[in-house]
Design a protein around this motif. Structure first.
Motif, mmCIF file in Angstrom:
data_model
loop_
_atom_site.group_PDB
_atom_site.id
_atom_site.type_symbol
_atom_site.label_atom_id
_atom_site.label_comp_id
_atom_site.label_asym_id
_atom_site.label_seq_id
_atom_site.Cartn_x
_atom_site.Cartn_y
_atom_site.Cartn_z
ATOM 1 N N CYS A 6 39.121 24.697 19.843
ATOM 2 C CA CYS A 6 39.298 23.007 19.751
ATOM 3 C C CYS A 6 40.772 23.091 18.636
ATOM 4 N N ASN A 7 40.625 23.698 17.569
ATOM 5 C CA ASN A 7 41.122 23.635 16.245
ATOM 6 C C ASN A 7 42.442 24.376 16.153
ATOM 7 N N VAL A 19 41.949 24.547 29.047
ATOM 8 C CA VAL A 19 43.042 25.020 27.579
ATOM 9 C C VAL A 19 41.739 25.924 27.525
ATOM 10 N N LEU A 20 43.068 27.373 27.131
ATOM 11 C CA LEU A 20 42.986 28.644 26.987
ATOM 12 C C LEU A 20 43.243 29.054 26.307
ATOM 13 N N ASP A 21 42.662 30.056 25.051
ATOM 14 C CA ASP A 21 42.859 30.453 23.885
ATOM 15 C C ASP A 21 44.151 31.097 23.887
ATOM 16 N N GLU A 44 32.726 35.114 31.587
ATOM 17 C CA GLU A 44 32.137 34.435 32.511
ATOM 18 C C GLU A 44 32.314 32.953 32.773
ATOM 19 N N LEU A 45 32.135 32.524 33.385
ATOM 20 C CA LEU A 45 31.722 30.662 33.002
ATOM 21 C C LEU A 45 30.330 30.125 33.242
ATOM 22 N N LYS A 46 30.908 30.079 32.078
ATOM 23 C CA LYS A 46 28.941 29.831 31.262
ATOM 24 C C LYS A 46 28.848 27.824 31.366
ATOM 25 N N PRO A 47 28.004 27.601 31.190
ATOM 26 C CA PRO A 47 27.461 25.878 31.144
ATOM 27 C C PRO A 47 27.765 25.729 29.580
ATOM 28 N N TRP A 48 28.449 25.202 29.041
ATOM 29 C CA TRP A 48 28.174 24.838 27.447
ATOM 30 C C TRP A 48 26.917 24.213 26.707
ATOM 31 N N THR A 49 26.450 24.900 25.705
ATOM 32 C CA THR A 49 25.225 24.080 24.678
ATOM 33 C C THR A 49 25.075 24.203 23.932
ATOM 34 N N MET A 50 24.461 23.587 22.849
ATOM 35 C CA MET A 50 24.631 22.826 20.955
ATOM 36 C C MET A 50 25.178 24.417 20.216
ATOM 37 N N ASP A 51 24.510 25.327 20.884
ATOM 38 C CA ASP A 51 24.380 26.778 20.091
ATOM 39 C C ASP A 51 25.825 27.570 20.746
ATOM 40 N N ASP A 52 27.142 26.651 21.218
ATOM 41 C CA ASP A 52 28.621 26.954 21.283
ATOM 42 C C ASP A 52 29.087 26.317 20.301
ATOM 43 N N LEU A 53 28.728 25.687 19.586
ATOM 44 C CA LEU A 53 29.204 24.470 18.418
ATOM 45 C C LEU A 53 30.586 24.954 18.476
ATOM 46 N N HIS A 54 30.180 25.899 17.499
ATOM 47 C CA HIS A 54 31.207 26.408 16.656
ATOM 48 C C HIS A 54 32.667 27.165 16.826
ATOM 49 N N ASP A 55 31.586 27.159 18.933
ATOM 50 C CA ASP A 55 32.895 28.131 19.148
ATOM 51 C C ASP A 55 33.585 27.382 19.511
ATOM 52 N N LEU A 56 32.881 25.914 19.493
ATOM 53 C CA LEU A 56 33.823 24.976 20.356
ATOM 54 C C LEU A 56 34.930 24.602 19.451
ATOM 55 N N VAL A 57 34.338 24.446 18.376
ATOM 56 C CA VAL A 57 35.269 24.288 17.184
ATOM 57 C C VAL A 57 36.184 24.919 16.648
ATOM 58 N N ARG A 58 36.213 25.981 16.636
ATOM 59 C CA ARG A 58 37.459 27.172 17.025
ATOM 60 C C ARG A 58 38.589 27.241 17.723
ATOM 61 N N ARG A 81 44.031 12.951 23.153
ATOM 62 C CA ARG A 81 42.129 12.602 22.906
ATOM 63 C C ARG A 81 42.053 13.639 22.336
ATOM 64 N N MET A 82 41.843 14.980 21.750
ATOM 65 C CA MET A 82 41.478 15.751 21.274
ATOM 66 C C MET A 82 41.427 15.349 19.991
ATOM 67 N N PRO A 83 40.725 15.716 18.898
ATOM 68 C CA PRO A 83 40.757 15.674 17.481
ATOM 69 C C PRO A 83 41.255 16.254 17.073
ATOM 70 N N PHE A 84 42.089 15.972 15.712
ATOM 71 C CA PHE A 84 43.244 17.514 15.286
ATOM 72 C C PHE A 84 42.879 16.963 13.789
ATOM 73 N N PRO A 85 41.528 17.712 12.603
ATOM 74 C CA PRO A 85 41.489 18.764 13.193
ATOM 75 C C PRO A 85 39.874 18.515 13.394
ATOM 76 N N TYR A 86 39.317 19.504 14.718
ATOM 77 C CA TYR A 86 38.714 19.118 15.699
ATOM 78 C C TYR A 86 36.790 19.962 14.646
ATOM 79 N N THR A 87 35.958 18.984 14.655
ATOM 80 C CA THR A 87 34.681 18.885 13.244
ATOM 81 C C THR A 87 34.009 19.654 13.893
#
Length: 189
Positions: free
Chosen positions: A37-38, A106-108, A21-35, A48-54
């Motif tokens: 990006c790190n 980006v893909l895991d 699925e391609l889903k819109p991002w929401t604030m509920d996805d914050l921890h998934d985004l952090v994981r 441009r993408m910070p590391f570590p990503y907080t």
């Protein structure tokens, strides 16, 4: 503002069926985004993408997405079997370039070479052209990133240029390949 519905598709690779699925991002996805990006392989990503990503980085980005979604960009979380596997976005350029937008993704690593990004690029390209009323979408790829080049070429992106030694990253110099796809390739000035 209405949230875009998820786009669903299935892929079959070596007998294995994957629901994506391609889903819109929401604030509920914050921890998934952090994981995500790190864990990202940053070899061919911009700096441009910070590391570590907080969590603070993720909060800033998700607020930007909320503001720009559907007006200046299309931002999607790539989910495989319900789990966040990647990110893909198309962001409108500004000023006289406002009918062009930049594709990024980006893909895991566990999801590489399964056809997921090829389909995600196909779907977001069509959605972004329509939603943002674009004339074209651009992408930039470091020359050794063969997999990303193949994804774009498979989806009709044409190589439009080469910028020799344009990227300096981690002590190495890379050529930058410019790709683009037009909404209406036959249209002239």
């Amino acid at each position: 503002k209405r949230t875009a519905p998820p786009v669903r598709f299935s892929l079959r690779k070596r007998g294995e069926k994957m629901n994506i699925e391609l889903k819109p991002w929401t604030m509920d996805d914050l921890h998934d985004l952090v994981r995500l990006c790190n864990a990202a392989d940053r070899t061919y990503l911009s700096g441009r993408m910070p590391f570590p990503y907080t969590e603070s980085d993720a909060r800033w980005w998700l607020n930007m997405v909320k503001e720009k979604e559907g007006k200046d960009g299309v931002f999607r979380r790539i989910c495989v079997e319900g789990k966040t596997a990647g990110n893909i976005s198309v962001e409108r350029k500004d000023d006289v370039f406002c009918h062009d937008a930049e594709l990024g993704y980006v893909l895991d690593r566990p999801y590489w070479s399964k056809g997921i990004m090829r389909e995600a690029v196909r779907m977001i390209t069509a959605e972004a052209m329509e939603t943002l009323a674009l004339a074209r979408i651009s992408a930039q790829v470091y020359s050794p990133n063969i997999a990303s080049r193949r994804v774009l070429e498979h989806n009709g992106f044409q190589q439009e240029g080469l910028l020799p030694q344009a990227v300096w990253k981690d002590g190495r110099t890379y050529d930058l390949i410019l790709y683009g796809i037009l909404r209406d390739p036959g249209k002239k000035d």
